[in-house]
Design an enzyme around this catalytic site. Structure first.
Site, PDB file in Angstrom:
ATOM      1  N   HIS A  87      -7.982  -7.735   2.241  1.00 14.16           N
ATOM      2  CA  HIS A  87      -7.153  -6.446   2.922  1.00 14.16           C
ATOM      3  C   HIS A  87      -7.975  -5.957   4.315  1.00 14.16           C
ATOM      4  O   HIS A  87      -8.786  -6.146   4.924  1.00 14.16           O
ATOM      5  CB  HIS A  87      -7.686  -5.767   2.065  1.00 14.16           C
ATOM      6  CG  HIS A  87      -6.641  -4.217   2.283  1.00 14.16           C
ATOM      7  ND1 HIS A  87      -5.521  -3.885   2.137  1.00 14.16           N
ATOM      8  CD2 HIS A  87      -6.809  -2.569   1.002  1.00 14.16           C
ATOM      9  CE1 HIS A  87      -5.111  -2.738   1.913  1.00 14.16           C
ATOM     10  NE2 HIS A  87      -6.103  -1.820   1.272  1.00 14.16           N
ATOM     11  N   ASP A 131     -13.563   0.550   0.677  1.00 12.39           N
ATOM     12  CA  ASP A 131     -12.921   0.609   2.559  1.00 12.39           C
ATOM     13  C   ASP A 131     -14.385   0.663   3.493  1.00 12.39           C
ATOM     14  O   ASP A 131     -14.887   0.926   3.381  1.00 12.39           O
ATOM     15  CB  ASP A 131     -12.252   1.739   2.799  1.00 12.39           C
ATOM     16  CG  ASP A 131     -11.347   2.434   1.606  1.00 12.39           C
ATOM     17  OD1 ASP A 131     -10.753   1.236   1.678  1.00 12.39           O
ATOM     18  OD2 ASP A 131     -11.200   3.280   1.884  1.00 12.39           O
ATOM     19  N   ASP A 191       1.065  -1.042   0.039  1.00 11.17           N
ATOM     20  CA  ASP A 191       0.171  -0.238  -0.084  1.00 11.17           C
ATOM     21  C   ASP A 191       0.724   1.308  -0.183  1.00 11.17           C
ATOM     22  O   ASP A 191       1.813   1.252  -0.284  1.00 11.17           O
ATOM     23  CB  ASP A 191      -0.148  -0.233   1.477  1.00 11.17           C
ATOM     24  CG  ASP A 191      -2.032   0.489   0.662  1.00 11.17           C
ATOM     25  OD1 ASP A 191      -2.023   1.633   0.867  1.00 11.17           O
ATOM     26  OD2 ASP A 191      -3.447   0.082   1.496  1.00 11.17           O
ATOM     27  N   ASP A 228      -5.640   3.301  -6.524  1.00 19.44           N
ATOM     28  CA  ASP A 228      -6.942   3.632  -5.528  1.00 19.44           C
ATOM     29  C   ASP A 228      -7.298   6.041  -5.651  1.00 19.44           C
ATOM     30  O   ASP A 228      -6.324   6.071  -6.191  1.00 19.44           O
ATOM     31  CB  ASP A 228      -5.709   3.246  -4.655  1.00 19.44           C
ATOM     32  CG  ASP A 228      -7.251   3.048  -2.553  1.00 19.44           C
ATOM     33  OD1 ASP A 228      -7.918   3.692  -3.298  1.00 19.44           O
ATOM     34  OD2 ASP A 228      -6.636   2.882  -2.186  1.00 19.44           O
TER      35      ASP A 228
END
Length: 924
Positions: free
Chosen positions: A659, A601, A412, A525
């Site tokens: 994740h 998310d 990430d 992202d």
């Protein structure tokens, strides 16, 4: 002044990141409602049944595949150009835009494939009131006054446009900016210079030329420019699609009960469930389905869009047409009202007639998911963030030590140097190539994050080049727009520009992205785009893109354009030899051509697990076949039971990735204890034998547009009980999946579709007749999955460290016989699993059949050499053991060894030993 600006940004950032983290759900006050959106409120206030628009019937020009005419607004005399085009494969398009305009309107052409084939139409009558035309078995009636389009499939009216008279097309108009008056000059002279406000807009005049939300004023330099129209789906009780929303699969009625569904790509973490709020993606595609017909509607517009849905009482304009055709006023109807802030009215009608036909028709317009490389269909391990190279090495070793396969390890945000993309932290990741080599030695890959916000640092080569070449989006003062995101002060690249996209693509070259290899793939992202310092956490609408377009015109396709460039970059870096793998959070119509998507998310919560199924189904039928949800939930800490059940669900969904947020507890699969640890490992391992099936389905998806993960009604279109399902789905046409989505549940109800079907538990081989609901046992170790009778599924039984190590492993065929016990068939697709050579014929498509006690393999298409062989055949549902089993292969004849289980009616044939790519026959 500059110090004050930075101070404000820091305060806003603190508010966004901390207040939302302290509450159990997103603060809806940070995001607009329809009432706070001027154009939505204007359109929603229209009274049905009084449309001012009429077709100028004498204006029509008729061509072989199209016709064009003029629509007039009787209230102001504004003329609109109308085009209707008949398309190949039972589809139709119409476009409406201003005939004489002071400014061109944006059209989202990039979302469509390069060439859309047209088809012939025939005008069968034309008079002063209407035009009737036909194409294929369809009929279209263009009604003149008021303007309305009625579309018939055969004799059945299926879609009507503007039947309720909600069409509204706000034309561009000049805004007068008079000089200050001399003292004593008449004030009314100034007022006369202002554009007149039409009576119907008087109550909304304060939002026509500027609008304020959360302290930010949208300058609206071109004034009101919204478009809208209503569409009625006649004969339908259910509509689906328009992702992305955290809501149930069948779309709810919004009119009179809630805001419309909003399509506006936004960074809404810890998003609320069961409401029409906008989140990360916007695909303006809706599917209506009934027992007899399926149709689709694509509203091609990249601006902010709202969609009202309403189950009609069928007492309006459409009912009178239905009465005339059917003589029945009780026909169900779903009404929809589409509203966009700018752009044109550009609508595609896909007339099926079946659900798979609509999927194919949509794919012919917006493209398909290219066959993914095999590794991307395996299990992915991700966390924000794996700390350094030692952490990566230890996590990788943990999978091996615990005998758990995986294919991709993800890094990430914090793998970068000071949050500068295309860089590596020199202390935490000093030798990224060695790190990747350690993974590739086991057949594994790596993915790194590359976001669209660029750190404004003159020592950062990406920022310097972007600034020097004018590649950033501009603000309303025509200066480089500056917002706040993870790096702090950031610029945002203008991906609408082909030049910027080409430049971005070049940055993925191995000599440009230092430390990268051909085994490193990309995660785009925050590409809604997310801007922490702005209202609604995104770019202001009055920012400017290349060509003079405002951000309001293109917002929903910003992320799409970024991923388009990233995909091209991956192609270029390998000289076109290697299939890319890209993951994007923001999507639009056509995004499937370039990458996969996940649902963003989410939260470690049972409700979020439950909603993941309808969210993925909605994405799947809207073209985003390669989709999934963060296993375990991104935020917060899942219980061991929730983590297990999420792994079990994710193992049977297209994109399978765990994740988690950096503030959560570490949750690699082996960190759970006892039965949870074992069951999580088993869930991941359950994915790998089915990779041949997933791979075959994605190949078929590239050809047909039919998604691998399907609503049950796509396979059983007449079974109304399936139309409201949110917890069951089918993989291909052969596996029924009902994941456990509730806490402390050890039994679930499973509906087995098809009154003439039979289903077999894939583990116990227990048999269930179709057309019934059954309570089945689902202990912690159990994933309720059932193979459809009459299907043959190819599997690979050997569990390796990664899928890349299984290329030449032997296959097992699982033959589940139909209800009569006499028939089954299936397919297998094989190629080199990584390149584009399959498009040159370098592949094999095999068909396996069981007919009259003969099992056979036939090559349907392609040429490809493989070392993989057939290790085992399992036949489920065979009533008695055969006396002998003979293999015929080429010119040889061999008797095979088998074992028959009388209790399970299960025959196992051991080691046929033939090459899987050859044709052969086995007789029982």
């Amino acid at each position: 002044m500059a110090t004050y600006k930075w101070y404000i940004w820091i305060i806003q950032l603190f508010i966004i990141l901390n207040i939302q983290a302290l509450v159990n759900c997103v603060d809806r006050g940070n995001f607009k409602t329809c009432d706070q959106s001027g154009f939505c409120k204007r359109h929603r206030s229209i009274t049905p049944g009084h449309s001012p628009y009429y077709l100028e019937m004498s204006s029509f020009k008729i061509y072989e595949t199209s016709l064009e005419g003029i629509i007039v607004n009787s209230q102001n005399g504004i003329q609109l150009k109308f085009d209707l085009i008949v398309l190949k494969d039972n589809s139709m398009r119409f476009k409406i835009k201003e005939l004489n305009t002071i400014r061109h309107r944006f059209e989202a052409r990039e979302a469509l494939v390069d060439r859309i084939e047209e088809s012939k139409l025939e005008v069968i009558s034309q008079d002063s009131e209407k035009i009737i035309l036909t194409f294929g078995s369809n009929k279209v009636i263009l009604n003149g006054s008021p303007f309305r389009i009625d579309i018939f499939s055969g004799d059945q009216l299926v879609i009507s446009a503007n039947a309720r008279g909600l069409m509204k097309f706000e034309h561009y108009r000049p805004k007068s900016n008079p000089k200050p008056t001399e003292e004593g000059e008449e004030q009314n002279e100034i007022q006369q210079q202002q554009p007149p406000v039409p009576p119907e807009e008087e109550q909304f005049k304060d939002t026509l030329w500027e609008e304020t939300f959360k302290g930010h004023t949208d300058s609206k330099p071109y004034g009101p420019s919204s478009v809208g129209m209503d569409f009625s789906f006649v004969g339908f009780k259910h509509v689906y699609g328009i992702p992305e929303h955290a809501d149930v699969f069948p779309l709810r009625t919004t009119k009179g009960t809630s805001d419309p569904y909003r399509l506006y790509n936004l960074d809404v973490f810890e998003y609320d469930l069961n409401n029409p709020m906008a989140i990360y993606g916007s695909i303006p595609f809706m599917v209506a389905h009934s027992e007899t017909q399926t149709v689709g509607l694509l509203w091609l517009n990249a601006a902010e869009t709202w969609v009202d849905v309403e189950a009609s009482s069928n007492q309006g304009v459409v009912s009178s047409i239905v009465d005339f055709v059917k003589g029945n006023t009780q026909i169900p109807q779903q009404d929809s009202h589409w509203i966009s802030e700018s752009g044109i009215i550009d609508v595609f009608f896909l007339l099926g007639p079946g659900p798979k036909d609509v999927m194919f028709q949509y794919a012919k317009l917006t493209g398909v998911t290219p066959l993914p490389p095999l590794f991307s269909l395996g299990y992915h391990q991700c966390r924000w963030n794996y700390r350094d190279q030692d952490d990566v090495r230890n996590v990788d070793a943990g999978f091996d030590e615990n005998d758990i396969p995986y294919d991709v390890l993800w890094l990430d945000l914090d793998h970068t140097h000071d949050r500068k993309y295309f860089t590596w932290d020199p202390y935490k990741f000093p030798d990224p190539i060695a790190m990747q080599t350690n993974l590739t030695a086991k057949g594994r890959k790596m993915v790194t994050l590359v976001d669209p916000h660029i750190k404004r640092d003159n020592n950062y080569y990406i920022h310097k080049e972007a600034t020097d070449r004018g590649f950033y989006v501009k603000n309303k003062e025509n200066q480089d727009y500056e917002g706040w995101c993870w790096p702090g002060a950031s610029g945002y690249l203008d991906f609408l520009s082909p030049e910027v996209r080409d430049w971005w693509s070049s940055k993925y070259a191995l000599d440009q992205y230092q430390g990268s290899t051909l085994s490193l793939y990309t995660w785009n992202d925050m590409n809604e785009p997310s801007v922490f310092s702005e209202p609604e956490v995104t770019m202001p609408k009055d920012c400017k893109h290349v060509g003079g377009w405002e951000h309001r015109d293109i917002h929903n396709m910003y992320g799409f354009l970024m991923v388009m460039a990233t995909y091209k970059g991956h192609l270029m870096r390998s000289g076109g030899a290697q299939r890319p793998f890209i993951l994007s959070r923001s999507v639009f119509a056509g995004s499937q051509r370039y990458g996969a998507v996940w649902t963003g998310d989410n939260i470690a919560d049972w409700n979020h697990l439950q909603i993941s199924v309808p969210m993925i189904l909605s994405l799947s039928i809207a073209g985003m076949s390669f989709s999934g949800a963060d296993v375990g939930g991104f935020f917060r800490n899942p219980t061991p039971e929730l983590m297990l059940r999420w792994y079990q669900a994710g193992a049977y969904q297209p994109f399978f990735r765990a994740h988690s947020h950096h503030e959560t507890k570490r949750r690699e699969p082996w960190l759970f204890e006892g039965e949870y640890r074992t069951a999580i490992r088993d869930a991941i391992r359950a994915r790998y034998p089915l990779l041949p099936l997933w791979y075959t389905l994605f190949y078929e998806n590239e050809r047909t547009g039919v998604p691998p993960m399907r609503p049950v009604w796509m396979e059983f279109p007449t079974e109304t009980i399936t139309f409201d399902m949110n917890d069951e789905y089918i993989i291909g046409s052969c596996l029924l999946v009902r994941p456990v989505l509730e806490e402390s549940v050890v039994n679930v109800n499973v509906y087995f579709p098809g009154t003439n079907e039979v289903w077999y538990d894939i583990i116990t081989h227990e048999k269930y007749d179709g057309g019934q609901s059954v309570s089945v046992s689902a202990p912690l170790s159990k994933i309720p999955v059932y193979q459809r009778g009459g299907t043959i599924i190819p599997k690979k039984g050997r569990i390796r460290r990664s899928s890349s190590l299984t290329y030449n492993d032997p296959y097992t065929l699982v033959i589940a016989l139909d209800k009569s016990g006499t028939h089954a068939n299936g397919t297998l697709y094989i190629d080199d699993f990584n390149s584009f050579k399959y498009r040159e014929g370098n592949f094999l498509l095999l068909k396996f059949s069981f007919e009259k006690n003969i099992i056979s393999s036939k090559i349907l298409e392609g040429k490809f050499k493989t070392s993989a062989w057939l290790e085992k055949i399992i036949i489920v549902g065979l009533e008695k053991a055969p006396k002998s089993i003979i293999l015929f292969n080429k010119n040889s004849k061999t008797e095979l060894i088998s074992k028959y289980d009388e209790n399970q009616h299960l025959l196992t044939i051991r080691k046929p030993g033939v090459n899987i790519g050859e044709e052969w026959k086995i007789t029982l």
